[in-house]
Design a protein around this motif. Structure first.
Motif, mmCIF file in Angstrom:
data_model
loop_
_atom_site.group_PDB
_atom_site.id
_atom_site.type_symbol
_atom_site.label_atom_id
_atom_site.label_comp_id
_atom_site.label_asym_id
_atom_site.label_seq_id
_atom_site.Cartn_x
_atom_site.Cartn_y
_atom_site.Cartn_z
ATOM 1 N N HIS A 1 -49.458 -37.736 106.612
ATOM 2 C CA HIS A 1 -50.556 -37.049 107.293
ATOM 3 C C HIS A 1 -50.264 -35.554 107.233
ATOM 4 O O HIS A 1 -49.125 -35.130 107.414
ATOM 5 C CB HIS A 1 -50.657 -37.472 108.766
ATOM 6 C CG HIS A 1 -51.300 -38.798 108.974
ATOM 7 N ND1 HIS A 1 -50.688 -39.995 108.646
ATOM 8 C CD2 HIS A 1 -52.528 -39.129 109.495
ATOM 9 C CE1 HIS A 1 -51.505 -40.990 108.950
ATOM 10 N NE2 HIS A 1 -52.617 -40.497 109.465
ATOM 11 N N HIS B 1 -46.634 -38.657 99.062
ATOM 12 C CA HIS B 1 -47.631 -39.717 98.914
ATOM 13 C C HIS B 1 -47.377 -40.517 97.633
ATOM 14 O O HIS B 1 -47.452 -41.764 97.646
ATOM 15 C CB HIS B 1 -49.026 -39.088 98.894
ATOM 16 C CG HIS B 1 -50.133 -40.060 98.605
ATOM 17 N ND1 HIS B 1 -50.460 -41.087 99.458
ATOM 18 C CD2 HIS B 1 -50.990 -40.156 97.544
ATOM 19 C CE1 HIS B 1 -51.474 -41.776 98.944
ATOM 20 N NE2 HIS B 1 -51.802 -41.227 97.781
ATOM 21 N N HIS C 1 -49.350 -37.961 118.015
ATOM 22 C CA HIS C 1 -49.175 -38.659 116.733
ATOM 23 C C HIS C 1 -47.719 -39.081 116.605
ATOM 24 O O HIS C 1 -46.809 -38.261 116.769
ATOM 25 C CB HIS C 1 -49.551 -37.723 115.574
ATOM 26 C CG HIS C 1 -49.356 -38.342 114.222
ATOM 27 N ND1 HIS C 1 -50.281 -39.193 113.655
ATOM 28 C CD2 HIS C 1 -48.333 -38.240 113.313
ATOM 29 C CE1 HIS C 1 -49.858 -39.574 112.465
ATOM 30 N NE2 HIS C 1 -48.671 -39.016 112.237
ATOM 31 N N ARG D 1 -43.307 -42.945 107.687
ATOM 32 C CA ARG D 1 -44.431 -42.114 108.130
ATOM 33 C C ARG D 1 -43.942 -40.663 108.181
ATOM 34 O O ARG D 1 -42.926 -40.373 108.834
ATOM 35 C CB ARG D 1 -44.914 -42.554 109.509
ATOM 36 C CG ARG D 1 -45.425 -43.987 109.582
ATOM 37 C CD ARG D 1 -45.609 -44.422 111.022
ATOM 38 N NE ARG D 1 -44.345 -44.402 111.749
ATOM 39 C CZ ARG D 1 -44.226 -44.623 113.063
ATOM 40 N NH1 ARG D 1 -45.298 -44.847 113.811
ATOM 41 N NH2 ARG D 1 -43.039 -44.581 113.645
ATOM 42 N N ALA E 1 -45.219 -36.645 108.789
ATOM 43 C CA ALA E 1 -46.223 -35.652 109.171
ATOM 44 C C ALA E 1 -45.838 -34.325 108.527
ATOM 45 O O ALA E 1 -44.756 -33.794 108.786
ATOM 46 C CB ALA E 1 -46.281 -35.507 110.681
ATOM 47 N N THR F 1 -44.607 -40.500 114.365
ATOM 48 C CA THR F 1 -44.193 -40.418 112.965
ATOM 49 C C THR F 1 -42.685 -40.626 112.871
ATOM 50 O O THR F 1 -41.957 -40.470 113.866
ATOM 51 C CB THR F 1 -44.589 -39.040 112.379
ATOM 52 O OG1 THR F 1 -44.297 -39.016 110.988
ATOM 53 C CG2 THR F 1 -43.839 -37.906 113.072
ATOM 54 N N PRO G 1 -54.787 -38.209 104.660
ATOM 55 C CA PRO G 1 -55.574 -37.688 105.793
ATOM 56 C C PRO G 1 -55.095 -36.302 106.233
ATOM 57 O O PRO G 1 -53.889 -36.015 106.218
ATOM 58 C CB PRO G 1 -55.353 -38.725 106.895
ATOM 59 C CG PRO G 1 -54.102 -39.457 106.509
ATOM 60 C CD PRO G 1 -54.030 -39.418 105.023
ATOM 61 N N HIS H 1 -46.041 -42.611 103.890
ATOM 62 C CA HIS H 1 -47.339 -42.621 104.582
ATOM 63 C C HIS H 1 -47.538 -41.238 105.205
ATOM 64 O O HIS H 1 -46.972 -40.920 106.255
ATOM 65 C CB HIS H 1 -47.357 -43.722 105.639
ATOM 66 C CG HIS H 1 -46.990 -45.072 105.092
ATOM 67 N ND1 HIS H 1 -47.801 -45.762 104.211
ATOM 68 C CD2 HIS H 1 -45.868 -45.833 105.261
ATOM 69 C CE1 HIS H 1 -47.226 -46.904 103.886
ATOM 70 N NE2 HIS H 1 -46.042 -46.966 104.502
ATOM 71 N N LYS I 1 -55.605 -33.373 109.352
ATOM 72 C CA LYS I 1 -56.137 -33.001 110.661
ATOM 73 C C LYS I 1 -56.091 -31.492 110.778
ATOM 74 O O LYS I 1 -55.024 -30.886 110.774
ATOM 75 C CB LYS I 1 -55.328 -33.643 111.793
ATOM 76 C CG LYS I 1 -55.890 -33.276 113.182
ATOM 77 C CD LYS I 1 -55.157 -33.984 114.307
ATOM 78 C CE LYS I 1 -55.761 -33.580 115.660
ATOM 79 N NZ LYS I 1 -55.124 -34.275 116.795
#
Length: 409
Positions: free
Chosen positions: A191, A184, A306, A166, A168, A308, A279, A189, A281
């Motif tokens: 964000h 990606h 969040h 994950r 961010a 990560t 996604p 994963h 934000k």
């Protein structure tokens, strides 16, 4: 003596060689681009804005295409640009000094350059072509977080190490969006988090391409005069950005706006499709971050959080010459500095006689183009002329030489 073998160092060397001087350049060819840029990246600038400036036409990207026997694609893959830079280096300075510089100091004979190996050499003048990496901006909220958990974008060249993790990505400019796309595509994963309320996208350049096609051949000089080949600014600001004499003729307020124009976070239009499943934000104001369970928890000012595994800080750069690790304290004390930038002449000479600087460090002197490869067309000829003049005067004291520089106002 040129310290740095990226586009600005290589361009300066080309101008010196064209004048009959044998440049001494220290560095690893295209080192920052190879070691600090992600594999699979594309240049935001178009091909015509990605030439490393040189007086020799046989060193252009067009000439390089003929050498390799194929047409380069656009957007230009970083691997092709690095290969072009390495080829450029071999034509101009095949015997590169690849030693690592530890410190640059002054003495009565000029400058002393000390290497990590313990060796030292002397130079009458030094051109320091500073890359943008050492000016990476890390938000205060991540000050206590290790670079392993929260690297800056310029610290990461291999996105595959985050496969399955994950991640961010903090930011909304080209670096943030392209890293997010690459991560990606490497099965991370991802964000994206940005303080902004939206992602700003650059428009396709089809109008500029059509204009170039319609103004080819003998009309090309007129074409470049109307719309300089920099990929910067719009029809109203492009010439002020491209030409230092026009930039310097503006008020400080206008100059500041022009600099901010090129620093504004925007993403290339061709990234949109690659990010459709990532996604985002917006209005994400980070309050703090803490280490938990081998990863990080990001806490936002709206009370949300969040979790990560890693954070990638694509949070831009802030020029501050005092962060330059190569210059010793005696030189730092002699430098005139304003807002983090050294005060320089239009020849890019600092307040320390014989010390020149190029790259993003010169954008407040010659304009925003020096933040990009296209700025070598403004820095290279000016540096070349200044060093030629200095060389002549050293051998013939009192002799005054006027050097014409390409593109100089």
């Amino acid at each position: 003596m040129i310290v740095g073998a990226g586009p600005y160092g290589l361009s300066t060397a080309a101008y010196l060689k064209a004048a009959g001087l044998e440049p001494h350049i220290i560095g690893r060819p295209m080192g920052f681009w190879k070691e600090n840029m992600p594999r699979g990246m594309f240049l935001r600038s178009g091909i015509e804005a990605s030439n490393i400036a040189a007086p020799q036409k046989e060193l252009s990207l067009l000439a390089y295409e003929k050498v390799i026997g194929r047409k380069l694609s656009e957007p230009l893959p970083i691997e092709d640009f690095i290969a072009y830079g390495q080829w450029f280096q071999k034509q101009v300075v095949p015997n590169l000094d690849s030693r690592t510089v530890r410190c640059i100091s002054r003495d009565e004979d000029g400058f002393r350059i000390a290497f990590e190996s313990g060796e030292r050499i002397q130079a009458k003048s030094v051109v320091l072509t500073l890359g943008i990496g050492q000016f990476a901006r890390r938000p205060d909220e991540f000050a206590g977080i290790s670079r392993e958990l929260a690297p800056h974008a310029c610290d990461l060249s291999d996105a595959s190490i985050f496969k399955g993790k994950r991640v961010a990505v903090v930011g909304r400019g080209q670096s943030a969006l392209e890293y997010a796309a690459i991560l990606h595509e490497r099965d991370a994963h991802v964000h994206i988090f940005t303080r902004g309320s939206y992602i700003d996208w650059l428009k396709p350049r089809w109008r500029a391409r059509l204009f170039r096609q319609l103004t080819s051949g003998p009309l090309r000089p007129v074409s470049f005069a109307i719309r300089p080949p920099t990929d910067l600014g719009d029809i109203w600001t492009a010439r002020m950005i491209a030409h230092p004499e026009q930039f310097r003729a503006q008020t400080p307020e206008v100059q500041g706006k022009l600099l901010k124009t090129t620093q504004k976070p925007k993403g290339s239009h061709w990234l949109r499709a690659r990010l459709k499943d990532v996604p985002v934000k917006t209005d994400a104001h980070i309050a703090s971050a803490k280490v938990e369970d081998g990863g990080l928890t990001i806490l936002f000012k709206d009370g949300s959080s969040h979790k990560t595994d890693r954070v990638l800080l694509a949070t831009g750069y802030k020029v501050d010459i005092t962060k330059c690790r190569l210059l010793d304290e005696s030189i730092m004390r002699e430098l005139d500095i304003e807002d983090g930038y050294p005060v320089m002449s239009t020849s890019l000479e600092t307040s320390v006689p014989g010390l020149y600087m190029a790259g993003v460090i010169g954008e407040k002197t010659l304009g925003p183009s020096l933040r990009f490869v296209t700025g070598t067309s403004n820095a290279g000829p000016r540096l070349g002329a200044a060093l030629i003049r200095r060389s002549v005067q050293e051998f013939r004291p009192g002799f005054n030489v006027e050097c014409e520089t390409v593109g100089q106002g």
